[in-house]
Motif scaffolding. Structure first.
Motif: not given
Length: 446
Positions: A325-354
């Motif tokens: 994520s540090p190389t792929l997402l901006d601070d609005r959680m948008r994919l830098r190459s396709r800013p109409h797409i955000r990522f969220a959750g564990q796929v972004t590199g956080v760990e745990g339900y909460v």
């Protein structure tokens, strides 16, 4: 008419993102492939299904970082925290839930919301336009994962997340085991006796470690490497790091007194935590494993009190993928190459339900704000939510980026004027500062 927000994945992050956006007046479509396309770990097609544990961990919002994250999500009208409270089980100082009732409640609330609809089916490619959040979690389908890799130009990192076994409570020998939360933690008698405890002597512990090390393990597929996340290590991997590792980890005997023999301190203790409201199921705490099923049953029945145990589910292991994520997402959680797409959750590199749900909450609010013609900055870095997004979108070193639980090490340091603070006072200072900052962040949106 307000544009729709499309969310891929109805797990913790996707469910929370959908709720937040809908509550802000934005129509939401949740695309969920289950149950038509299954995964290794999921059993149902319900939203927010819990697959690893039934615990959201510590609920202490004054001196614990994950407890603070609970507080922030509640303050932000978080659906998952509300449903967790409704379906709460005794767990000492932790927030544990009846997992089936919890996911059913989340599903019912979202399906009943007038601005939310759930569309079954798998999304296999990155969308070309519209407003999207990809919250597919660590079990992203192979086709979508390939599409993400093709777009980002980099291999997704991977680690292995192991699932702990679940035991039928009636099969535990309570003439050996006893009920107690560590340090008698909790405000009620039920909370203070939320865990089953199985004691071990030194000889029993040594024999258990020998069997654990010798047990047949799951083989990895070609090209896979065992890059485990340290917060969810299989017990046999911990044992391989040293014979005493488990005794200072999930099997530590501290804070517990054997009700059957108070004068004798156990050499090690295996804890089981209630897994459903009926109290019929208990999961073995910290016992994620990659042992084969036959080996698991044999080894776990060496634990005093579990000699005749019946297992509702044995442990397992699956491959988790996440973005750099540090190389792929901006601070609005948008994919830098396709800013109409955000990522969220564990796929972004956080760990745990909460943590996953918190990133969903943030992505949902940010996407809704954008659709409504506003820009929503991330929360301040001295909040729990802000510390997490800061870490994944730039605070971490891209070359060594690994999944991370929320912890006070991610927060800007507290200025300890007047000398060195004690740990408890320092943590309280972190949470006081965070609550003020998060409350102001919410107020600025109204």
């Amino acid at each position: 008419m307000t544009q729709e927000l499309h969310i891929v994945g109805g797990g913790m992050a996707g469910s929370e993102a959908a709720w937040q956006a809908a509550e802000l007046g934005v129509p939401v479509v949740i695309h969920e492939m289950r149950p038509h396309v299954g995964t290794f770990a999921h059993r149902t097609g319900d939203l927010a299904e819990m697959v690893c544990s039934n615990s959201f961990r510590s609920d202490d919002d004054e001196r614990n970082a994950v407890g603070l994250l609970h507080w922030e999500m509640r303050a932000a009208n978080g659906l998952l925290m509300a449903m967790a409270e409704t379906n709460r089980l005794p767990a000492g100082g932790a927030l544990a839930v009846d997992r089936d009732a919890f996911s059913a409640a989340v599903t019912a609330k979202l399906r009943a919301h007038p601005l939310v609809r759930v569309e079954p089916g798998e999304i296999t490619a990155l969308p070309e336009d519209g407003h999207w959040i990809i919250a597919t979690g660590p079990l992203t389908s192979g086709t979508l994962a390939e599409a993400i890799r093709a777009e980002t130009g980099a291999e997704s990192l991977a680690f292995f997340d192991a699932i702990a076994p679940i035991v039928y409570a009636e099969s535990v020998d309570m003439s050996v085991a006893w009920m107690q939360s560590r340090y008698d933690k909790g405000e009620t008698a039920e909370e203070q006796t939320a865990y089953m405890n199985c004691p071990m002597t030194k000889a029993e512990y040594e024999a258990f470690i020998d069997a654990l090390l010798a047990a047949e393990k799951t083989e990895f597929h070609e090209g896979e490497t065992a890059g485990y996340f340290d917060g969810c290590l299989p017990i046999e991997v911990m044992a391989e790091r040293g014979r005493e590792t488990l005794r200072f980890g999930p099997m530590k005997p501290v804070g517990l007194t054997n009700a059957h023999d108070p004068q004798v301190k156990p050499y090690a203790v295996v804890q089981l935590r209630r897994d459903n409201k009926l109290g019929t199921l208990y999961n073995i705490v910290g016992f994620q494993t990659k042992m084969k099923y036959g080996a698991q049953a044999a080894v776990f029945k060496m634990i005093p009190g579990l000699q005749e145990a019946s297992f509702a589910r044995l442990g397992g292991i699956h491959r988790n993928t996440f973005l750099n994520s540090p190389t792929l997402l901006d601070d609005r959680m948008r994919l830098r190459s396709r800013p109409h797409i955000r990522f969220a959750g564990q796929v972004t590199g956080v760990e745990g339900y909460v943590e996953s749900a918190a990133m969903g909450l943030l992505a949902g609010r940010m996407a809704a704000a954008e659709i409504l013609g506003r820009d929503l900055p991330p929360p301040p870095a001295d909040t729990a939510t802000g510390a997490l997004i800061t870490h994944i979108t730039g605070g971490a070193e891209a070359k060594t980026f690994q999944p991370m639980n929320v912890n006070f090490g991610l927060f800007p340091p507290i200025d300890a004027k007047g000398g060195r603070r004690g740990r408890k006072d320092r943590y309280k200072a972190y949470t006081d500062r965070a609550k003020e900052a998060f409350s102001q962040w919410l107020a600025d949106q109204s």
